[in-house]
Design a protein around this motif. Structure first.
Motif, PDB file in Angstrom:
ATOM      1  N   ILE A  32       0.843  -1.196   0.000  1.00  0.00           N
ATOM      2  CA  ILE A  32       0.000   0.000   0.000  1.00  0.00           C
ATOM      3  C   ILE A  32       0.878   1.246   0.000  1.00  0.00           C
ATOM      4  O   ILE A  32       1.919   1.280   0.659  1.00  0.00           O
ATOM      5  CB  ILE A  32      -0.921   0.006   1.239  1.00  0.00           C
ATOM      6  N   LYS A  33       0.437   2.255  -0.732  1.00  0.00           N
ATOM      7  CA  LYS A  33       1.117   3.550  -0.740  1.00  0.00           C
ATOM      8  C   LYS A  33       0.373   4.466   0.221  1.00  0.00           C
ATOM      9  O   LYS A  33      -0.828   4.719   0.057  1.00  0.00           O
ATOM     10  CB  LYS A  33       1.095   4.143  -2.144  1.00  0.00           C
ATOM     11  N   VAL A  34       1.086   4.951   1.255  1.00  0.00           N
ATOM     12  CA  VAL A  34       0.494   5.813   2.278  1.00  0.00           C
ATOM     13  C   VAL A  34       1.426   6.992   2.495  1.00  0.00           C
ATOM     14  O   VAL A  34       2.614   6.812   2.728  1.00  0.00           O
ATOM     15  CB  VAL A  34       0.324   5.065   3.623  1.00  0.00           C
ATOM     16  N   LYS A  35       0.901   8.189   2.437  1.00  0.00           N
ATOM     17  CA  LYS A  35       1.703   9.386   2.695  1.00  0.00           C
ATOM     18  C   LYS A  35       1.852   9.558   4.202  1.00  0.00           C
ATOM     19  O   LYS A  35       0.886   9.775   4.921  1.00  0.00           O
ATOM     20  CB  LYS A  35       1.001  10.606   2.082  1.00  0.00           C
ATOM     21  N   MET A  36       3.103   9.431   4.688  1.00  0.00           N
ATOM     22  CA  MET A  36       3.398   9.579   6.113  1.00  0.00           C
ATOM     23  C   MET A  36       4.439  10.675   6.277  1.00  0.00           C
ATOM     24  O   MET A  36       5.452  10.676   5.588  1.00  0.00           O
ATOM     25  CB  MET A  36       3.925   8.253   6.672  1.00  0.00           C
ATOM     26  N   ASP A  37       4.190  11.595   7.204  1.00  0.00           N
ATOM     27  CA  ASP A  37       5.062  12.747   7.378  1.00  0.00           C
ATOM     28  C   ASP A  37       6.022  12.619   8.551  1.00  0.00           C
ATOM     29  O   ASP A  37       7.104  13.182   8.537  1.00  0.00           O
ATOM     30  CB  ASP A  37       4.223  14.009   7.565  1.00  0.00           C
ATOM     31  N   CYS A  38       5.621  11.909   9.602  1.00  0.00           N
ATOM     32  CA  CYS A  38       6.430  11.896  10.824  1.00  0.00           C
ATOM     33  C   CYS A  38       6.423  10.498  11.441  1.00  0.00           C
ATOM     34  O   CYS A  38       5.771   9.589  10.940  1.00  0.00           O
ATOM     35  CB  CYS A  38       5.880  12.906  11.827  1.00  0.00           C
ATOM     36  N   LYS A  56       0.857 -11.303   9.864  1.00  0.00           N
ATOM     37  CA  LYS A  56       2.095 -11.920  10.345  1.00  0.00           C
ATOM     38  C   LYS A  56       3.236 -10.915  10.461  1.00  0.00           C
ATOM     39  O   LYS A  56       4.018 -10.960  11.392  1.00  0.00           O
ATOM     40  CB  LYS A  56       2.520 -13.080   9.427  1.00  0.00           C
ATOM     41  N   SER A  57       3.366 -10.017   9.480  1.00  0.00           N
ATOM     42  CA  SER A  57       4.440  -9.023   9.540  1.00  0.00           C
ATOM     43  C   SER A  57       4.001  -7.735   8.842  1.00  0.00           C
ATOM     44  O   SER A  57       3.208  -7.760   7.905  1.00  0.00           O
ATOM     45  CB  SER A  57       5.716  -9.558   8.878  1.00  0.00           C
ATOM     46  N   VAL A  58       4.535  -6.628   9.350  1.00  0.00           N
ATOM     47  CA  VAL A  58       4.251  -5.309   8.783  1.00  0.00           C
ATOM     48  C   VAL A  58       5.584  -4.613   8.564  1.00  0.00           C
ATOM     49  O   VAL A  58       6.410  -4.539   9.460  1.00  0.00           O
ATOM     50  CB  VAL A  58       3.374  -4.465   9.734  1.00  0.00           C
ATOM     51  N   GLU A  59       5.784  -4.107   7.364  1.00  0.00           N
ATOM     52  CA  GLU A  59       7.007  -3.375   7.028  1.00  0.00           C
ATOM     53  C   GLU A  59       6.597  -1.979   6.560  1.00  0.00           C
ATOM     54  O   GLU A  59       5.773  -1.847   5.660  1.00  0.00           O
ATOM     55  CB  GLU A  59       7.746  -4.110   5.907  1.00  0.00           C
ATOM     56  N   VAL A  67       3.911   0.673   2.650  1.00  0.00           N
ATOM     57  CA  VAL A  67       3.566  -0.245   3.732  1.00  0.00           C
ATOM     58  C   VAL A  67       3.336  -1.610   3.111  1.00  0.00           C
ATOM     59  O   VAL A  67       2.576  -1.740   2.150  1.00  0.00           O
ATOM     60  CB  VAL A  67       2.294   0.206   4.482  1.00  0.00           C
ATOM     61  N   SER A  68       4.009  -2.626   3.666  1.00  0.00           N
ATOM     62  CA  SER A  68       3.848  -3.994   3.198  1.00  0.00           C
ATOM     63  C   SER A  68       3.322  -4.843   4.346  1.00  0.00           C
ATOM     64  O   SER A  68       3.908  -4.878   5.419  1.00  0.00           O
ATOM     65  CB  SER A  68       5.190  -4.542   2.706  1.00  0.00           C
ATOM     66  N   VAL A  69       2.201  -5.523   4.110  1.00  0.00           N
ATOM     67  CA  VAL A  69       1.560  -6.349   5.130  1.00  0.00           C
ATOM     68  C   VAL A  69       1.506  -7.780   4.614  1.00  0.00           C
ATOM     69  O   VAL A  69       0.972  -8.037   3.537  1.00  0.00           O
ATOM     70  CB  VAL A  69       0.130  -5.848   5.424  1.00  0.00           C
ATOM     71  N   SER A  70       2.068  -8.713   5.393  1.00  0.00           N
ATOM     72  CA  SER A  70       2.041 -10.126   5.028  1.00  0.00           C
ATOM     73  C   SER A  70       1.191 -10.882   6.034  1.00  0.00           C
ATOM     74  O   SER A  70       1.261 -10.619   7.232  1.00  0.00           O
ATOM     75  CB  SER A  70       3.448 -10.708   5.025  1.00  0.00           C
ATOM     76  N   GLY A  71       0.416 -11.829   5.533  1.00  0.00           N
ATOM     77  CA  GLY A  71      -0.395 -12.652   6.425  1.00  0.00           C
ATOM     78  C   GLY A  71      -1.641 -13.158   5.731  1.00  0.00           C
ATOM     79  O   GLY A  71      -1.790 -13.070   4.514  1.00  0.00           O
ATOM     80  N   PHE A  91      -3.545   1.176  -3.214  1.00  0.00           N
ATOM     81  CA  PHE A  91      -2.683   0.029  -3.456  1.00  0.00           C
ATOM     82  C   PHE A  91      -1.424   0.498  -4.166  1.00  0.00           C
ATOM     83  O   PHE A  91      -1.439   1.475  -4.911  1.00  0.00           O
ATOM     84  CB  PHE A  91      -3.407  -1.040  -4.287  1.00  0.00           C
ATOM     85  N   TRP A  92      -0.329  -0.201  -3.960  1.00  0.00           N
ATOM     86  CA  TRP A  92       0.972   0.185  -4.503  1.00  0.00           C
ATOM     87  C   TRP A  92       0.904   0.168  -6.027  1.00  0.00           C
ATOM     88  O   TRP A  92       0.751  -0.893  -6.639  1.00  0.00           O
ATOM     89  CB  TRP A  92       2.025  -0.789  -3.979  1.00  0.00           C
ATOM     90  N   PRO A  93       1.001   1.344  -6.668  1.00  0.00           N
ATOM     91  CA  PRO A  93       0.813   1.405  -8.123  1.00  0.00           C
ATOM     92  C   PRO A  93       2.102   1.233  -8.934  1.00  0.00           C
ATOM     93  O   PRO A  93       2.090   1.446 -10.134  1.00  0.00           O
ATOM     94  CB  PRO A  93       0.252   2.822  -8.316  1.00  0.00           C
TER      95      PRO A  93
END
Length: 150
Positions: A32-38, A56-59, A67-71, A91-93
């Motif tokens: 997923i593409k998420v705009k995060m500032d801090c 299971k895991s979050v990167e 953001v990558s989510v596995s599980g 979603f990651w484009p």
């Protein structure tokens, strides 16, 4: 593994709720593409997603807005959970540029993409008037006039 799979199927048949069989979720990775500032934004997104059932895991990579989510999760539920934090998410484009035949075509190349990635474009082909393409097809075996040129 065949014996374990059949045993698993047998047990899942025994443990049904009111005769309805639950659909098994597949282990997958949702990007997923998420705009995060801090750091706070990063922590909020990571905590929201990691609290979901089946994760299971979050990167998280703030620099790439990634953001990558596995599980054993459903992609739409993960996307909605990230959106519930108040962040704009999609979603990651992007795909790695080495997987695209023509990565620097106008439809695929974008200055906003992270390094090493290009947009996932269906019609990522060079224009028919491109110089490189003319020379490649000029001496092609499919060109009936190629022998006369040589």
């Amino acid at each position: 593994m065949g014996a374990l799979d059949s045993l698993s199927d047998y047990i899942s048949d025994l443990v049904t709720v009111h005769g309805k069989r639950k659909k098994r979720k597949v282990m997958q990775t949702v990007e997923i593409k998420v705009k995060m500032d801090c750091d706070g934004c990063e922590r909020r997104v990571k905590n929201a997603v990691s609290s979901m059932k089946g994760v299971k895991s979050v990167e998280v990579n703030r620099k790439k807005s990634y953001v990558s989510v596995s599980g054993y999760v459903e992609p739409n539920k993960v996307l909605n959970k990230v959106k519930s934090t108040g962040k704009r998410a999609e979603f990651w484009p992007y795909v790695p540029y080495n997987l695209v035949a023509y990565p620097y075509v106008a439809q695929a190349y974008d200055k906003k993409t992270p390094s090493g990635y290009v947009k996932e474009a269906v019609q990522a082909l060079p224009s028919p008037n491109a110089v490189d393409e003319k020379f490649v097809t000029f001496f092609s075996d499919e060109n009936p006039n190629a022998c006369s040129i040589m």
